[in-house]
Scaffold this active site. Structure first.
Site, PDB file in Angstrom:
ATOM      1  N   GLU A   1       7.971   1.184  -5.819  1.00 21.75           N
ATOM      2  CA  GLU A   1       7.030   0.837  -4.751  1.00 21.75           C
ATOM      3  C   GLU A   1       7.604   1.270  -3.399  1.00 21.75           C
ATOM      4  O   GLU A   1       8.826   1.375  -3.244  1.00 21.75           O
ATOM      5  CB  GLU A   1       6.776  -0.682  -4.819  1.00 21.75           C
ATOM      6  CG  GLU A   1       5.907  -1.274  -3.752  1.00 21.75           C
ATOM      7  CD  GLU A   1       4.468  -0.757  -3.697  1.00 21.75           C
ATOM      8  OE1 GLU A   1       4.286   0.474  -3.600  1.00 21.75           O
ATOM      9  OE2 GLU A   1       3.548  -1.583  -3.706  1.00 21.75           O
ATOM     10  N   ASP A   2       6.724   1.528  -2.446  1.00 19.18           N
ATOM     11  CA  ASP A   2       7.199   1.936  -1.121  1.00 19.18           C
ATOM     12  C   ASP A   2       7.823   0.783  -0.345  1.00 19.18           C
ATOM     13  O   ASP A   2       8.920   0.894   0.172  1.00 19.18           O
ATOM     14  CB  ASP A   2       6.062   2.607  -0.310  1.00 19.18           C
ATOM     15  CG  ASP A   2       4.784   1.773  -0.230  1.00 19.18           C
ATOM     16  OD1 ASP A   2       4.725   0.664  -0.802  1.00 19.18           O
ATOM     17  OD2 ASP A   2       3.824   2.248   0.416  1.00 19.18           O
TER      18      ASP A   2
ATOM     19  N   PHE B   1       5.990  -2.294  11.737  1.00 24.84           N
ATOM     20  CA  PHE B   1       5.114  -1.476  10.909  1.00 24.84           C
ATOM     21  C   PHE B   1       5.666  -0.058  10.880  1.00 24.84           C
ATOM     22  O   PHE B   1       5.799   0.589  11.914  1.00 24.84           O
ATOM     23  CB  PHE B   1       3.668  -1.491  11.407  1.00 24.84           C
ATOM     24  CG  PHE B   1       2.723  -1.043  10.341  1.00 24.84           C
ATOM     25  CD1 PHE B   1       2.242  -1.940   9.392  1.00 24.84           C
ATOM     26  CD2 PHE B   1       2.357   0.291  10.241  1.00 24.84           C
ATOM     27  CE1 PHE B   1       1.409  -1.508   8.367  1.00 24.84           C
ATOM     28  CE2 PHE B   1       1.516   0.725   9.212  1.00 24.84           C
ATOM     29  CZ  PHE B   1       1.040  -0.186   8.286  1.00 24.84           C
TER      30      PHE B   1
HETATM   31  P1  IMP Z   1       2.277  -6.894   0.230  1.00 21.14           P
HETATM   32  O1  IMP Z   1       3.729  -6.932  -0.158  1.00 21.14           O
HETATM   33  O2  IMP Z   1       1.340  -7.403  -0.820  1.00 21.14           O
HETATM   34  O3  IMP Z   1       2.053  -7.546   1.567  1.00 21.14           O
HETATM   35  O4  IMP Z   1       1.774  -5.410   0.451  1.00 21.14           O
HETATM   36  C1  IMP Z   1       2.571  -4.341   0.371  1.00 21.14           C
HETATM   37  C2  IMP Z   1       1.741  -3.119   0.698  1.00 21.14           C
HETATM   38  O5  IMP Z   1       1.298  -3.182   2.072  1.00 21.14           O
HETATM   39  C3  IMP Z   1       2.592  -1.881   0.594  1.00 21.14           C
HETATM   40  O6  IMP Z   1       2.506  -1.314  -0.680  1.00 21.14           O
HETATM   41  C4  IMP Z   1       2.004  -1.019   1.674  1.00 21.14           C
HETATM   42  O7  IMP Z   1       0.919  -0.278   1.151  1.00 21.14           O
HETATM   43  C5  IMP Z   1       1.484  -1.949   2.715  1.00 21.14           C
HETATM   44  N1  IMP Z   1       2.443  -2.125   3.841  1.00 21.14           N
HETATM   45  C6  IMP Z   1       3.132  -3.236   4.159  1.00 21.14           C
HETATM   46  N2  IMP Z   1       3.923  -3.038   5.234  1.00 21.14           N
HETATM   47  C7  IMP Z   1       3.732  -1.749   5.601  1.00 21.14           C
HETATM   48  C8  IMP Z   1       4.297  -0.928   6.647  1.00 21.14           C
HETATM   49  O8  IMP Z   1       5.140  -1.329   7.461  1.00 21.14           O
HETATM   50  N3  IMP Z   1       3.856   0.354   6.685  1.00 21.14           N
HETATM   51  C9  IMP Z   1       2.932   0.866   5.811  1.00 21.14           C
HETATM   52  N4  IMP Z   1       2.400   0.129   4.820  1.00 21.14           N
HETATM   53  C10 IMP Z   1       2.798  -1.170   4.712  1.00 21.14           C
HETATM   54 MG    MG Z   2       1.405   0.391  -1.293  1.00 20.79          MG
END
Ligand code: IMP
Ligand code: MG
Length: 175
Positions: free
Chosen positions: A97-98, A150
């Site tokens: 995951e990113d 971000f």
């Molecule tokens: P969460 O952990 O469910 O809040 O969501 C994670 C997803 O939100 C990641 O896979 C990204 O697609 C997106 N995301 C969260 N923070 C960032 C950021 O700083 N830059 C770009 N995408 C982000």
């Molecule tokens: Mg993502």
């Protein structure tokens, strides 16, 4: 005025860290095969670079999920837009995951994958943003832990832009 992007990690720093992760994963999975699951679109660049640094048999699979929510925060109700095209029963799954932000998406996705009977499930994330975590997620391999900013680049987007930047930077949108 254009969006402002301030570099956080250069391409060189990122690739060096990915090589370290690849070496660690190769050691820890020695004698096994790995099924990498790349979470599209954000993890595409990271997954390719990481796969090249893993010195073991690797299968590569792809999934795309979306989470109902607003622009900047996921809700935790995850929809699978593109599912795996093969069963994962008995396989050693490495989710790639990113970024893990609130953790809601991955918390949900890991439950779904566990239910399909793999031999093991581990998680590798390029970035970890722990300040915003609300759902429990344990990351087995982390590229970098970052503050609550971000970021874009190396696969990560802001409104679908900047995924192609070779570095990771903090974006300040134009006003
Ligand atoms: P969460 O952990 O469910 O809040 O969501 C994670 C997803 O939100 C990641 O896979 C990204 O697609 C997106 N995301 C969260 N923070 C960032 C950021 O700083 N830059 C770009 N995408 C982000
Ligand atoms: Mg993502």
């Amino acid at each position: 005025m254009a969006d402002k992007i301030e570099i956080m990690y250069s391409e060189e720093e990122i690739n060096k860290r990915i090589a370290e992760l690849g070496a660690q994963i190769s050691r820890e999975y020695q004698g096994k095969e790995i099924t990498m699951i790349c979470i599209l679109k954000g993890a595409a660049a990271f997954t390719c670079e990481l796969a090249k640094r893993i010195d073991l048999p690797v299968e590569m699979e792809y999934m795309r999920c979306s989470s109902y929510g607003n622009e900047t925060e996921s809700s935790g109700v995850v929809k699978i837009d593109l599912d795996l095209d093969r069963p994962i029963r008995g396989k050693n799954i490495l989710i790639v995951e990113d970024i893990i932000d609130t953790g809601r998406t991955m918390n949900y996705l890991m439950d779904i994958l566990h239910d399909r009977g793999p031999a093991s499930v581990k998680l590798c994330a390029l970035l970890d943003k722990p300040d915003r975590r609300v759902a429990d997620v344990s990351i087995d391999y982390t590229g970098f832990v970052i503050p609550d900013e971000f970021v874009v680049g190396y696969g990560l987007d802001y409104a679908q832009k900047y995924r192609n930047l070779p570095y990771i930077g903090i974006v300040t949108p134009e006003v």
